[in-house]
Each structure stands twice: as C-alpha cells, then as structure tokens.
Design a protein around this motif. Structure first.
Motif, PDB file in Angstrom:
ATOM      1  N   VAL A 156      -0.751  -2.138  -5.428  1.00 21.70           N
ATOM      2  CA  VAL A 156      -0.955  -1.696  -4.091  1.00 21.70           C
ATOM      3  C   VAL A 156      -1.540  -2.548  -3.227  1.00 21.70           C
ATOM      4  O   VAL A 156      -2.019  -2.116  -2.232  1.00 21.70           O
ATOM      5  N   ASP A 157      -1.428  -3.881  -3.592  1.00 20.85           N
ATOM      6  CA  ASP A 157      -1.880  -4.927  -2.833  1.00 20.85           C
ATOM      7  C   ASP A 157      -3.573  -4.612  -2.286  1.00 20.85           C
ATOM      8  O   ASP A 157      -3.815  -5.111  -1.005  1.00 20.85           O
ATOM      9  N   CYS A 158      -4.232  -4.139  -3.026  1.00 23.31           N
ATOM     10  CA  CYS A 158      -5.626  -3.830  -2.726  1.00 23.31           C
ATOM     11  C   CYS A 158      -6.607  -4.994  -2.611  1.00 23.31           C
ATOM     12  O   CYS A 158      -7.623  -5.219  -2.130  1.00 23.31           O
ATOM     13  N   PRO A 165       0.725  -1.243   0.080  1.00 24.42           N
ATOM     14  CA  PRO A 165      -0.261  -0.083  -0.102  1.00 24.42           C
ATOM     15  C   PRO A 165       0.978   1.401   0.026  1.00 24.42           C
ATOM     16  O   PRO A 165       2.022   1.227   0.435  1.00 24.42           O
ATOM     17  N   ARG A 166       0.302   2.325  -0.510  1.00 27.67           N
ATOM     18  CA  ARG A 166       1.042   3.503  -0.448  1.00 27.67           C
ATOM     19  C   ARG A 166       0.035   5.030  -0.628  1.00 27.67           C
ATOM     20  O   ARG A 166      -1.152   4.206  -0.846  1.00 27.67           O
TER      21      ARG A 166
END
Ligand code: SF4
Ligand code: SF4
Length: 471
Positions: free
Chosen positions: A267-269, A251-252
């Motif tokens: 973003v590993d959502c 995430p960022r």
C-alpha cells in the motif's frame, strides 16, 4: 601517425563539487512483532549476562575475572595462565566459525539481534522514546525552537544515557579488576588512573556509538558488513520484499478488492522505511546497509493484518525460494546444504576437541629454566652440579604439594627440596640443584627430564632440560 590530445584550460565558471554529504538523522519508529520480541529477548539475555556475570561469586572469588596484573584468568572453576592461551585461540575460532555458520543459514543474525552496537542502540532508543516520544514527536521536538520543555527532555535523556554508559564502563572494568574492590574505590573516589581511564573510555564509546553514531557504525565502520556477502548464497535466509506480490504498489481504500484492482499488496505506506534503523527501503532489494533485524517484516505484517491480506509481503526467505516459489518447508530443507554442513562439522569438531582438552587438562604447569648465571661446577664433595630455576603454577583452587624427581643420566640426583607446596592459584619459583658423580658421564650437553608429580600421584608433568658436564 602521432595524435596530440589538446588539454583544455579550466574555465572560470568551473565550480567545486563537494563529495561530502552530511549524514541524515534517522528517527526509527517503534515496532512490535515476532522479530521485535526476539530482538528484545536477545537484549535481555546478553545484558543480564554482561551486567550480572562480574557479580557472580565462585567460592571465595569472582567467578569470571581476567586478572591481567597477576596474569591469571578465572572462568568459573577454571584457573588459566598465559600459557593456556591456546584455549582463548580455540574460543575465538569457535566464535568466528559460529558467525560463518549463522550467516550462511540466516544472514546477519548477529548484527540484527546480538551485536553490542544493535543492543545498546536499542536500549538508548527505548530511553529516547520514553522521554521524547515516538518518531514524529522526536522529529517535531528536534525541529522546534529551544524551550524549557525541549531543554529538560534533552537533558533528562542525556543524563540517562550517561548513567547507563558509566555503568557499562564500570561493568567492563569489573571483568579485569575485582568488582567489589572497584565499587569500594568508586564510593571513595579512589579509582586507579588506568581503571578510571578504561571506565570513562568504555562509557564514552557506549554513549557515542549508541547515542549518536548508531547505524553509521554498521554502515561505515564495521568490517563485517563488508565481507558478509562472501558467506551468503542463494539459500541464505534474508529479509526480502516479495515484489511479485507487492507491485504495482499504491494506496487504496480498505474496501478495494485486490483481485479486481490493478494493484499489488504493497500500500506504499512507507512504514517499512520508517521503522528501519538504517533508514533503507527494503523494497529496493538486498542492500549492504540491511542488518537483518526484521523490523520491516514486523511492521509490514501489521499492515497486511489490518487490510486482511496474507502476511509475509516482507519476510525472511531465500533468493531461490523467491524465484522457485518454494514453500517454507522446501526452503528450510535447503538449510542443510554442503556449506552449512561443513561449517557445522568443523565447529562441532573444534568444540569437542576444546572440551576434551579442557577436561583432560593437568591442573598445574611447570617451567624449567637452566640458571645460565651459575655455570656447571665441581662441588666440595667432588660431584658435578648444575642449577635450575623451576616455576610451578598451581592452576587449582586448593593448596597442593608437588614431588620433584629427575632422570636421564647415570647417578643423577636432585639434592635440593624434593617436595614443594604451592598455594591455590599461585605460582612458586624454586631453585633446584642437580648433581652427578665426577667422571660418570662424558663432557658435553646431556638431555635430562624433570618429573613433577601432584602428591595425589594422579597428574604428572614431564619437562625436558639439559645437564652440562664441563671438560
Ligand atoms: S510496510 Fe509493507 S505495505 Fe507498507 S510500504 Fe512497506 S512493504 Fe509496502
Ligand atoms: S531493511 Fe528491514 S531488516 Fe534490514 S535493517 Fe531495515 S528494518 Fe532491518
């Protein structure tokens, strides 16, 4: 030297390990995008054809009807008899080769867009979303205690599913029984037992497979998922996660600069997992559960768009393109490789052969059976007589008159009717008596040929048989 391996007795604290794991319910999230659009287009296209075709009229009859009882198959202008089974075989070969071709080019296109399991799951899921809400609402509803609201939503959903399933079962039977007769029977509750059985059976299969089994049919029951890998190669388009671009994932904030951060584009959502109808994570590589629907590519493009990153972190590409970093143009050029060209040429050849054969098909058939009950005999006027049964099948939509003649022996004469009328799309049995003058041929079996000519003189059928001259 002989060695003895001691067998250990089972200890008391050994526990039984069950290999059974209950299937976890999947709640696919709704998704929009280019592949979702194509999938819905395929749903509309296939279902307009499936539900609409039985209602289409062709002259005075149903345009597509497989009348098993009368053993006639009507497909638009064609009237086919069981003897035309070769055309069905040809169609099946074309369907199989098309599947091979599409799979070699773009993987599980059939599974992701046109398979009835996908199409009906999509329709049932759409109803579920309309009534119970999207993924999180459905999860909350299933976790919640029983209430009036929950009960009414579930009842409403199942009633809608059952109605669609029954209509699907009804339509299916409408391909085998004239659908207008069927609807009259339905209105008066006068279904025949077999019709009722098949309507309910097909409805039950639709309700069970699209409402409950869903991805489990693809994962555990469909044989195609097992052998499709044999048709894949490194130039087959498959839905792929670009791990080089995506990793390290994490995430960022929206302001994070990709160039300076130690992060990849992912973003590993987990949205790609949430939209997946089979519940897999495409980031783990190609898996046999993946039906190639492209939902993960659609949702990931949405995420990339929001972040201002380039689209295509999850995309249709090939393994070779990924390794060699090919452009889309370079990737598409590889589509025309030998395997694809071979499938396409065979397919084209069979389509042309089948089309030509259908176009040149003589619109009537004849079966000649020598009447074995009535042996060859000598008639009152001293001739030798053999009796035959002829079945003339009119495969056209108008009444036809056929002229009969016979040849193959000296003095051979057809003494019964030389003209026969057969109604449109009907088969007619006639008894034909054939004579030769006594002593004109040697005793034994002689080959003869029946010529049956359409009165227009355009089409002729030649049927071989034998004439027996007794000793
Ligand atoms: S949707 Fe895209 S960004 Fe989100 S987890 Fe999947 S691959 Fe990563
Ligand atoms: S991994 Fe992607 S393409 Fe494969 S089934 Fe899941 S959503 Fe569809």
């Amino acid at each position: 030297m002989k060695q003895t391996i001691p067998i250990q007795p089972a200890s008391d604290d050994d526990t039984m390990v069950s290999l059974y794991a209950a299937a976890k319910k999947i709640y696919p999230r709704s998704v929009e995008g280019v592949f979702a659009y194509w999938r819905w287009l395929a749903v509309f296209f296939t279902q307009i054809i499936f539900y609409g075709l039985p209602w289409l009229e062709w002259g005075a009859r149903q345009a597509v009807l497989f009348d098993l009882e009368a053993r006639r198959f009507y497909i638009l202008g064609l009237v086919l008899y069981p003897q035309d089974f070769i055309y069905l075989t040809g169609l099946l070969v074309i369907a199989a080769l098309s599947l091979f071709l599409f799979t070699a080019v773009a993987g599980r296109l059939w599974c992701g867009y046109a398979c009835p399991q996908t199409v009906y799951s999509e329709i049932f899921l759409w109803i579920e979303r309309k009534i119970e809400g999207d993924r999180s609402a459905r999860m909350r509803l299933d976790d919640s205690k029983i209430s009036i609201s929950k009960l009414s939503k579930k009842t409403f959903k199942h009633v809608a599913w059952i109605l669609i399933s029954l209509w699907t079962g009804f339509t299916f039977v409408g391909y085998f029984t004239p659908i207008h007769e069927l609807i009259n029977s339905a209105v008066g509750f006068q279904f025949g037992s077999w019709q009722l059985f098949w309507v309910l059976f097909y409805a039950f299969a639709t309700y069970g497979n699209a409402g409950f089994m869903r991805e489990q049919v693809c994962k555990y029951m469909c044989p195609y998922a097992r052998f499709q890998s044999a048709m894949f190669d490194h130039d087959t388009l498959i839905v792929t996660y670009d791990s080089e671009r995506g990793e390290p994932r994490g995430p960022r904030s929206k302001k994070t600069d990709l160039a300076t951060s130690n992060l990849g584009a992912c973003v590993d959502c987990s949205l790609c997992v949430q939209v997946c109808p089979t519940g897999i994570d495409i980031r783990n590589g190609l898996q046999y559960e993946c039906i190639g629907c492209g939902a993960c590519a659609d949702v990931c493009d949405m995420v990339m768009n929001k972040l201002g990153y380039a689209k295509g972190l999850v995309r249709y590409t090939t393994q070779n393109a990924m390794i060699n970093k090919w452009t889309s143009k370079q990737t598409l050029i590889r589509v025309a490789r030998p395997r694809v060209l071979i499938y396409a040429s065979i397919l084209l050849a069979i389509v042309i052969a089948l089309g030509t054969s259908l176009a040149m098909r003589i619109p009537f058939k004849v079966d000649v059976i020598r009447d074995r009950a009535a042996l060859a005999r000598i008639t009152e006027n001293g001739s030798i007589e053999n009796i035959y049964r002829l079945q003339i099948m009119n495969a056209s939509e108008v009444e036809k008159t056929y002229q009969l003649s016979v040849k193959g022996m000296n003095g051979l004469e057809l003494v019964t009717d030389k003209e026969v009328k057969v109604a449109a799309a009907q088969a007619h049995w006639i008894v034909s008596r054939i004579e030769i003058p006594y002593g004109s041929s040697e005793p034994g079996s002689h080959k003869i040929t029946f010529d049956i000519k359409d009165a227009s003189g355009k089409d002729v059928v030649h049927e071989k048989s034998v004439f027996i001259v007794p000793r």
